[in-house]
Scaffold this motif. Structure first.
Motif, mmCIF file in Angstrom:
data_model
loop_
_atom_site.group_PDB
_atom_site.id
_atom_site.type_symbol
_atom_site.label_atom_id
_atom_site.label_comp_id
_atom_site.label_asym_id
_atom_site.label_seq_id
_atom_site.Cartn_x
_atom_site.Cartn_y
_atom_site.Cartn_z
ATOM 1 N N SER A 114 -42.132 68.585 -39.352
ATOM 2 C CA SER A 114 -42.225 67.013 -39.307
ATOM 3 C C SER A 114 -41.050 66.557 -38.477
ATOM 4 O O SER A 114 -40.011 66.708 -39.239
ATOM 5 N N THR B 282 -37.423 69.717 -40.768
ATOM 6 C CA THR B 282 -37.299 68.544 -39.714
ATOM 7 C C THR B 282 -36.614 69.202 -38.670
ATOM 8 O O THR B 282 -35.708 70.279 -38.440
ATOM 9 N N THR C 28 -54.266 66.714 -37.730
ATOM 10 C CA THR C 28 -53.088 66.974 -38.778
ATOM 11 C C THR C 28 -53.880 66.975 -40.106
ATOM 12 O O THR C 28 -53.419 67.882 -41.181
ATOM 13 N N SER D 212 -46.379 64.130 -40.717
ATOM 14 C CA SER D 212 -47.352 65.180 -40.997
ATOM 15 C C SER D 212 -46.619 65.467 -42.387
ATOM 16 O O SER D 212 -47.498 65.714 -43.174
#
Length: 197
Positions: A42, A66, A19, A47
């Motif tokens: 994420s 998300t 990452t 992240s």
């Protein structure tokens, strides 16, 4: 014939250990190409935090995509609201939207209806996952979500980042499209990806 030499990075293995490097490579390529927006997937915020740190002071904006509410548990958003509020106060956009490559299709093929078979949409997702990288499928999907929500213009290249199960390991330069114009989307560069998938 002309060409431009660019560096592509290959991780030995997929996963969250990549990452920080993915964030660095994303910012590096954004600055090389004059790209103003990075999108990162994420689920729970790891992240998102790493990428938010990476873009500080660069002039590059960050959009975090998300999971939708109810992805794992009905009515529950997995991304911590307190982190979303903190990131937004720092100028990061945090968005959620229906997953383009599953959404309603998954309810028909695997959900309560259990009608079986696979949809054309799921076939596209599986092709991206299996022939290139899981993170490519995620990066493309997040780009579509951001475009459909009006968070990015479809005329400008962006950097989009996805991962394999968790973390970030696939970095792409993409010319976006809306979901309804999916085949206008172009993955123009793969900046980083795992070799072993």
């Amino acid at each position: 014939m002309s060409y431009t030499a660019k560096t592509t990075y290959y991780f030995d293995e997929p996963g969250p250990g990549n990452t920080k490097d993915s964030a660095s490579f994303a910012v590096e390529r954004a600055e090389e190409l004059g790209i103003k927006t990075i999108i990162v997937a994420s689920t729970k915020g790891g992240s998102a935090e790493i990428f938010a740190d990476a873009v500080k002071g660069t002039g590059v904006s960050l959009i975090v995509v998300t999971h939708v509410v109810g992805f794992s548990t009905p009515g529950v958003w997995e991304f911590p609201k307190s982190l979303a509020d903190k990131l937004e106060s720092e100028g990061v956009r945090v968005i959620k939207g229906t997953h383009v490559f599953s959404g309603l299709e998954r309810a028909i093929t695997r959900g309560g209806a259990k009608l079986g078979g696979a949809s054309r949409t799921e076939a596209i997702a599986e092709a991206l996952r299996k022939t290139v990288a899981v993170g490519l499928k995620v990066a493309v999907e997040c780009t579509l979500i951001a475009a459909d929500q009006g968070e990015i213009p479809v005329e400008d290249e962006i950097i989009s980042v996805g991962g394999t199960i968790s973390g970030s390991d696939t970095v792409c330069v993409i010319r976006p499209s809306h979901t309804s114009g999916y085949f206008d989307l172009q993955v123009r560069e793969i900046v980083a990806m795992p070799r072993n998938r």
